[in-house]
Scaffold this motif. Structure first.
Motif, mmCIF file in Angstrom:
data_model
loop_
_atom_site.group_PDB
_atom_site.id
_atom_site.type_symbol
_atom_site.label_atom_id
_atom_site.label_comp_id
_atom_site.label_asym_id
_atom_site.label_seq_id
_atom_site.Cartn_x
_atom_site.Cartn_y
_atom_site.Cartn_z
ATOM 1 N N ASP A 284 0.799 -1.228 0.000
ATOM 2 C CA ASP A 284 0.000 0.000 0.000
ATOM 3 C C ASP A 284 0.831 1.278 0.000
ATOM 4 N N CYS A 285 2.164 1.152 -0.013
ATOM 5 C CA CYS A 285 2.976 2.370 0.047
ATOM 6 C C CYS A 285 4.441 2.075 -0.260
ATOM 7 N N ILE A 286 5.173 3.155 -0.525
ATOM 8 C CA ILE A 286 6.638 3.112 -0.616
ATOM 9 C C ILE A 286 7.158 4.098 0.421
ATOM 10 N N LEU A 287 8.020 3.614 1.304
ATOM 11 C CA LEU A 287 8.542 4.438 2.387
ATOM 12 C C LEU A 287 10.051 4.602 2.248
ATOM 13 N N LEU A 288 10.555 5.695 2.772
ATOM 14 C CA LEU A 288 11.998 5.824 2.887
ATOM 15 C C LEU A 288 12.485 4.920 4.010
ATOM 16 N N ARG A 289 13.650 4.347 3.834
ATOM 17 C CA ARG A 289 14.262 3.515 4.874
ATOM 18 C C ARG A 289 14.378 4.327 6.168
ATOM 19 N N SER A 290 14.149 3.689 7.308
ATOM 20 C CA SER A 290 14.124 4.409 8.588
ATOM 21 C C SER A 290 15.447 5.122 8.864
ATOM 22 N N LYS A 291 16.575 4.485 8.528
ATOM 23 C CA LYS A 291 17.875 5.134 8.749
ATOM 24 C C LYS A 291 18.012 6.381 7.881
ATOM 25 N N THR A 292 17.449 6.320 6.684
ATOM 26 C CA THR A 292 17.487 7.485 5.794
ATOM 27 C C THR A 292 16.666 8.620 6.384
ATOM 28 N N ARG A 293 15.492 8.300 6.912
ATOM 29 C CA ARG A 293 14.645 9.329 7.532
ATOM 30 C C ARG A 293 15.361 9.983 8.707
ATOM 31 N N GLN A 294 15.970 9.152 9.549
ATOM 32 C CA GLN A 294 16.673 9.676 10.718
ATOM 33 C C GLN A 294 17.841 10.569 10.314
ATOM 34 N N ARG A 295 18.563 10.132 9.278
ATOM 35 C CA ARG A 295 19.712 10.912 8.812
ATOM 36 C C ARG A 295 19.257 12.254 8.244
ATOM 37 N N MET A 296 18.160 12.247 7.519
ATOM 38 C CA MET A 296 17.629 13.496 6.966
ATOM 39 C C MET A 296 17.260 14.480 8.073
ATOM 40 N N LEU A 297 16.542 13.984 9.068
ATOM 41 C CA LEU A 297 16.098 14.861 10.155
ATOM 42 C C LEU A 297 17.282 15.417 10.942
ATOM 43 N N LYS A 298 18.350 14.651 11.005
ATOM 44 C CA LYS A 298 19.536 15.088 11.740
ATOM 45 C C LYS A 298 20.345 16.109 10.947
ATOM 46 N N ARG A 299 20.388 15.955 9.621
ATOM 47 C CA ARG A 299 21.312 16.753 8.808
ATOM 48 C C ARG A 299 20.658 17.860 7.992
ATOM 49 N N VAL A 300 19.344 17.957 8.008
ATOM 50 C CA VAL A 300 18.682 18.916 7.125
ATOM 51 C C VAL A 300 19.176 20.344 7.375
ATOM 52 N N ASN A 301 19.410 21.064 6.291
ATOM 53 C CA ASN A 301 19.771 22.478 6.366
ATOM 54 C C ASN A 301 19.257 23.168 5.102
#
Length: 333
Positions: A284-301
């Protein structure tokens, strides 16, 4: 081996490679997006002189490959990249532009790494299509066998690679240059191609096309796709998928001198989620890998926000997109 042993109409290849027009046109392609780099700027300051010197070395059969500069990147895995001098990287691109068409027309459709109109997102969409087809639109349980080749770039056999190239390219002078590039790098004696060379991207597809052909034509696995050294086979019979591992291992070992990474060989149902190329595919969906999500939230600028939002656009990730935007405006950003 799978290549058609033809090489007609190639007498011009070495001449094309050595032409000032081809090298100059290749420079414009190569330098795009790199003109801020100091080594590229130095080369471009004496561009005409440098191109004619390279041309002269090629024509006089005096060309020698320069030394590589190693450095580490985390993307997110730790990888050692080997960077060739600008002059050699220009030649790498010029060679790829000359010979790639002779291979590209024989590559299977379902090879997605470093090819025009392919890439990770196209690979994920194709896998989703395979899962839907094999499951008759999720009316049957389907599985995906996912495999990874152990240390692929470090273990490519130079002799096998050169023979595969020779099966399609018949211009002897051009082959001598290709051989110099292959032999310019090794991890162990006569093994290894460098991460960082544009030639390595093409060479990887040439090498693993043999696996592609074996999977599609010998094992007749229509729901097979590959991205570089990662590949997936989809099917509704879990046991049959598991039984494929043995002939795949045998083929890789006997024909390509490669091994599967046993720790990274997995089989999961679509309902469990198929982790591939940074995304997790479910019915029912395509999700980003959890580690990718965590890395994005940590590094976003402010610099990478739109790149991250672009990745999110290929998944069901509305909430993550909003979190990234909110995170950017926190006081410490």
């Amino acid at each position: 081996m799978s290549w058609f042993l033809t090489g007609g109409g190639q007498a011009h290849l070495f001449s094309k490679l050595c032409s000032a027009e081809h090298l100059s046109a290749t420079w414009e392609k190569f330098a795009r997006g790199k003109r801020g780099k100091p080594d590229v700027q130095r080369f471009e300051r004496k561009l005409e002189e440098n191109i004619f010197e390279l041309q002269s070395d090629l024509l006089r059969r005096k060309y020698k490959h320069g030394l590589y500069q190693p450095f580490i990147v985390h993307d997110p895995k730790r990888r050692q990249i080997h960077k060739a001098p600008v002059r050699d990287r220009l030649l790498h691109q010029a060679i790829v532009d000359c010979i790639e068409p002779y291979f590209e027309k024989h590559f299977i459709f379902d090879s997605f790494s470093c090819r025009k109109n392919k890439g990770t997102h196209a690979g994920v969409k194709r896998l989703q299509k395979f899962l839907r087809r094999a499951s008759a639109n999720n009316t049957k349980t389907v599985y995906a066998l996912k495999c990874d080749i152990r240390q692929f770039f470090a273990t490519v056999d130079h002799e096998i690679l050169l023979n595969l190239i020779k099966a399609k390219i018949k211009d002897e002078e051009l082959l001598k240059i290709v051989e110099k590039i292959i032999n310019s790098f090794c991890i162990s004696p006569v093994r290894g191609i460098p991460l960082g060379n544009v030639t390595s991207q093409l060479f990887a597809n040439v090498y693993l096309h043999e696996l592609d052909w074996f999977m599609k034509h010998r094992l007749r696995e229509s729901f097979y796709l590959r991205y570089c050294d990662d590949f997936v086979i989809v099917g509704e019979d879990r046991q049959k998928l598991l039984e494929l591992v043995k002939p795949i291992k045998q083929f890789l070992a006997s024909e390509l001198s490669l091994n599967i990474h046993s720790d990274k060989t997995t089989i999961k149902s679509w309902n469990q989620g198929i982790d591939f190329l940074g995304y997790v595919l479910k019915p029912d969906c395509i999700l980003l890998r959890s580690k990718t999500r965590q890395r994005m939230l940590k590094r976003v600028n402010k610099t990478n926000l739109y790149s991250y939002l672009g990745l999110c656009s290929h998944a069901n990730s509305y909430r993550l997109q909003r979190l990234l935007e909110l995170k950017l405006w926190e006081p410490d950003h």
